[in-house]
Design a protein around this motif. Structure first.
Motif, PDB file in Angstrom:
ATOM      1  N   GLY A  45       0.765  -1.239   0.000  1.00 36.52           N
ATOM      2  CA  GLY A  45       0.000   0.000   0.000  1.00 36.52           C
ATOM      3  C   GLY A  45       0.793   1.285   0.000  1.00 36.52           C
ATOM      4  O   GLY A  45       0.217   2.371   0.032  1.00 36.52           O
ATOM      5  N   ARG A  46       2.150   1.218  -0.087  1.00 39.99           N
ATOM      6  CA  ARG A  46       2.951   2.452  -0.012  1.00 39.99           C
ATOM      7  C   ARG A  46       4.277   2.281  -0.737  1.00 39.99           C
ATOM      8  O   ARG A  46       4.940   1.259  -0.629  1.00 39.99           O
ATOM      9  N   ALA A  47       4.662   3.349  -1.471  1.00 39.47           N
ATOM     10  CA  ALA A  47       5.976   3.380  -2.130  1.00 39.47           C
ATOM     11  C   ALA A  47       6.475   4.815  -2.172  1.00 39.47           C
ATOM     12  O   ALA A  47       5.688   5.756  -2.243  1.00 39.47           O
ATOM     13  N   VAL A  48       7.801   4.957  -2.114  1.00 42.56           N
ATOM     14  CA  VAL A  48       8.447   6.251  -2.298  1.00 42.56           C
ATOM     15  C   VAL A  48       9.531   6.045  -3.357  1.00 42.56           C
ATOM     16  O   VAL A  48      10.384   5.169  -3.221  1.00 42.56           O
ATOM     17  N   VAL A  49       9.450   6.873  -4.422  1.00 42.09           N
ATOM     18  CA  VAL A  49      10.378   6.759  -5.541  1.00 42.09           C
ATOM     19  C   VAL A  49      10.990   8.129  -5.807  1.00 42.09           C
ATOM     20  O   VAL A  49      10.275   9.127  -5.864  1.00 42.09           O
ATOM     21  N   ARG A  50      12.308   8.160  -5.977  1.00 41.50           N
ATOM     22  CA  ARG A  50      13.049   9.417  -6.171  1.00 41.50           C
ATOM     23  C   ARG A  50      13.536   9.522  -7.611  1.00 41.50           C
ATOM     24  O   ARG A  50      13.972   8.538  -8.202  1.00 41.50           O
ATOM     25  N   ILE A  51      13.453  10.749  -8.148  1.00 40.48           N
ATOM     26  CA  ILE A  51      14.136  11.074  -9.401  1.00 40.48           C
ATOM     27  C   ILE A  51      14.872  12.389  -9.194  1.00 40.48           C
ATOM     28  O   ILE A  51      14.542  13.155  -8.287  1.00 40.48           O
ATOM     29  N   LYS A  52      15.864  12.621 -10.029  1.00 43.13           N
ATOM     30  CA  LYS A  52      16.605  13.875  -9.963  1.00 43.13           C
ATOM     31  C   LYS A  52      16.374  14.661 -11.247  1.00 43.13           C
ATOM     32  O   LYS A  52      16.382  14.098 -12.339  1.00 43.13           O
ATOM     33  N   GLU A  53      16.191  15.953 -11.064  1.00 43.44           N
ATOM     34  CA  GLU A  53      16.073  16.842 -12.214  1.00 43.44           C
ATOM     35  C   GLU A  53      17.368  16.769 -13.008  1.00 43.44           C
ATOM     36  O   GLU A  53      18.462  16.791 -12.454  1.00 43.44           O
ATOM     37  N   ARG A  54      17.235  16.675 -14.307  1.00 43.96           N
ATOM     38  CA  ARG A  54      18.376  16.736 -15.204  1.00 43.96           C
ATOM     39  C   ARG A  54      17.887  17.230 -16.551  1.00 43.96           C
ATOM     40  O   ARG A  54      16.687  17.237 -16.817  1.00 43.96           O
ATOM     41  N   ARG A  55      18.807  17.696 -17.369  1.00 49.08           N
ATOM     42  CA  ARG A  55      18.451  18.340 -18.629  1.00 49.08           C
ATOM     43  C   ARG A  55      17.558  17.463 -19.506  1.00 49.08           C
ATOM     44  O   ARG A  55      16.625  17.960 -20.136  1.00 49.08           O
ATOM     45  N   ALA A  56      17.798  16.173 -19.544  1.00 46.28           N
ATOM     46  CA  ALA A  56      17.014  15.275 -20.395  1.00 46.28           C
ATOM     47  C   ALA A  56      15.531  15.236 -20.006  1.00 46.28           C
ATOM     48  O   ALA A  56      14.694  14.828 -20.808  1.00 46.28           O
ATOM     49  N   LEU A  57      15.206  15.681 -18.803  1.00 44.19           N
ATOM     50  CA  LEU A  57      13.811  15.680 -18.340  1.00 44.19           C
ATOM     51  C   LEU A  57      13.159  17.053 -18.418  1.00 44.19           C
ATOM     52  O   LEU A  57      11.998  17.209 -18.047  1.00 44.19           O
ATOM     53  N   HIS A  58      13.905  18.037 -18.883  1.00 45.78           N
ATOM     54  CA  HIS A  58      13.407  19.418 -18.885  1.00 45.78           C
ATOM     55  C   HIS A  58      12.349  19.670 -19.955  1.00 45.78           C
ATOM     56  O   HIS A  58      12.375  19.101 -21.032  1.00 45.78           O
ATOM     57  N   ASN A  59      11.490  20.629 -19.622  1.00 45.87           N
ATOM     58  CA  ASN A  59      10.571  21.212 -20.597  1.00 45.87           C
ATOM     59  C   ASN A  59      11.187  22.534 -21.077  1.00 45.87           C
ATOM     60  O   ASN A  59      12.351  22.826 -20.782  1.00 45.87           O
ATOM     61  N   ALA A  66       6.108  17.629 -17.712  1.00 49.37           N
ATOM     62  CA  ALA A  66       4.859  17.046 -17.218  1.00 49.37           C
ATOM     63  C   ALA A  66       4.798  15.534 -17.430  1.00 49.37           C
ATOM     64  O   ALA A  66       4.372  14.792 -16.538  1.00 49.37           O
ATOM     65  N   ILE A  67       5.238  15.069 -18.579  1.00 48.05           N
ATOM     66  CA  ILE A  67       5.156  13.635 -18.857  1.00 48.05           C
ATOM     67  C   ILE A  67       6.166  12.848 -18.032  1.00 48.05           C
ATOM     68  O   ILE A  67       5.907  11.715 -17.640  1.00 48.05           O
ATOM     69  N   ALA A  68       7.308  13.447 -17.702  1.00 47.60           N
ATOM     70  CA  ALA A  68       8.250  12.788 -16.795  1.00 47.60           C
ATOM     71  C   ALA A  68       7.610  12.619 -15.412  1.00 47.60           C
ATOM     72  O   ALA A  68       7.800  11.601 -14.743  1.00 47.60           O
ATOM     73  N   LEU A  69       6.827  13.608 -14.980  1.00 42.30           N
ATOM     74  CA  LEU A  69       6.115  13.505 -13.703  1.00 42.30           C
ATOM     75  C   LEU A  69       5.037  12.428 -13.773  1.00 42.30           C
ATOM     76  O   LEU A  69       4.827  11.679 -12.805  1.00 42.30           O
ATOM     77  N   CYS A  70       4.352  12.324 -14.914  1.00 39.19           N
ATOM     78  CA  CYS A  70       3.375  11.241 -15.100  1.00 39.19           C
ATOM     79  C   CYS A  70       4.068   9.882 -15.059  1.00 39.19           C
ATOM     80  O   CYS A  70       3.542   8.919 -14.485  1.00 39.19           O
ATOM     81  N   ASN A  71       5.250   9.805 -15.656  1.00 38.45           N
ATOM     82  CA  ASN A  71       6.034   8.573 -15.643  1.00 38.45           C
ATOM     83  C   ASN A  71       6.411   8.206 -14.206  1.00 38.45           C
ATOM     84  O   ASN A  71       6.308   7.039 -13.802  1.00 38.45           O
ATOM     85  N   LEU A  72       6.828   9.184 -13.418  1.00 38.35           N
ATOM     86  CA  LEU A  72       7.139   8.944 -12.001  1.00 38.35           C
ATOM     87  C   LEU A  72       5.906   8.435 -11.268  1.00 38.35           C
ATOM     88  O   LEU A  72       5.986   7.480 -10.493  1.00 38.35           O
ATOM     89  N   ALA A  73       4.763   9.055 -11.505  1.00 33.01           N
ATOM     90  CA  ALA A  73       3.522   8.616 -10.856  1.00 33.01           C
ATOM     91  C   ALA A  73       3.189   7.182 -11.246  1.00 33.01           C
ATOM     92  O   ALA A  73       2.797   6.370 -10.399  1.00 33.01           O
ATOM     93  N   GLU A  74       3.358   6.851 -12.519  1.00 31.18           N
ATOM     94  CA  GLU A  74       3.002   5.504 -12.964  1.00 31.18           C
ATOM     95  C   GLU A  74       3.955   4.440 -12.432  1.00 31.18           C
ATOM     96  O   GLU A  74       3.512   3.353 -12.051  1.00 31.18           O
ATOM     97  N   VAL A  75       5.247   4.724 -12.367  1.00 30.81           N
ATOM     98  CA  VAL A  75       6.166   3.715 -11.834  1.00 30.81           C
ATOM     99  C   VAL A  75       5.927   3.510 -10.337  1.00 30.81           C
ATOM    100  O   VAL A  75       5.896   2.387  -9.858  1.00 30.81           O
TER     101      VAL A  75
END
Length: 152
Positions: A45-59, A66-75
């Protein structure tokens, strides 16, 4: 015990275990690898997942796209769902509603929560995900409807 959760508990006990578990998730679902997620916590029932901002994820405004954030939510939501499934059940996302609440910069953590599990029958189960920045501000949230059904 759920096999995914059992694997997490075994691997998380080792220094590089969390990173290896995370890479394994990305091998199973390669698109998740585009954001380079690292699982920090996983339980029923619980997960914590970390990502780091980097140029490849920039808008275009130099924050995480936004889609990188959706990807984080889905994983985060998908793996918490997988780790919470009782034997004989399966899941697949049926839909996702998202809100962009602030500029996503720096280290971001997705906090996924799954409240209900339908046991032995079909159903839709909501998984909520909040993405917070280093300061603890929620910059994005999502509700993912997971279609749960018995395995054939």
């Amino acid at each position: 015990m759920n096999p995914t959760l059992k694997l997490w508990q075994k691997m998380a006990a080792y220094p590089a275990g969390r990173q290896l578990f995370s890479k394994g998730v990305c091998l199973k679902a390669p698109y998740f690898g585009t954001i380079k997620p690292v699982f920090e916590e996983l339980d029923t029932g619980r997960a914590v997942v970390r990502i780091k901002e980097r140029r490849a994820l920039h808008n275009h405004i130099r924050s995480v796209h936004a889609i990188a954030l959706c990807n984080l939510a889905e994983v985060a939501g998908g793996v918490v769902c997988e780790a919470s499934m009782p034997a004989g059940m399966r899941w697949i996302p049926a839909g996702m509603t998202v809100r962009y609440l602030g500029s996503a910069k720096g280290v971001l953590r997705g906090y996924a929560t799954m409240r209900d599990i339908v046991v032995g029958e079909k159903g839709l189960v909501p998984v909520t995900v909040e993405v917070k920045n280093t300061a603890g501000d929620v910059v994005f949230d999502a509700e993912i409807s997971m279609h749960i059904s018995p395995k054939k």
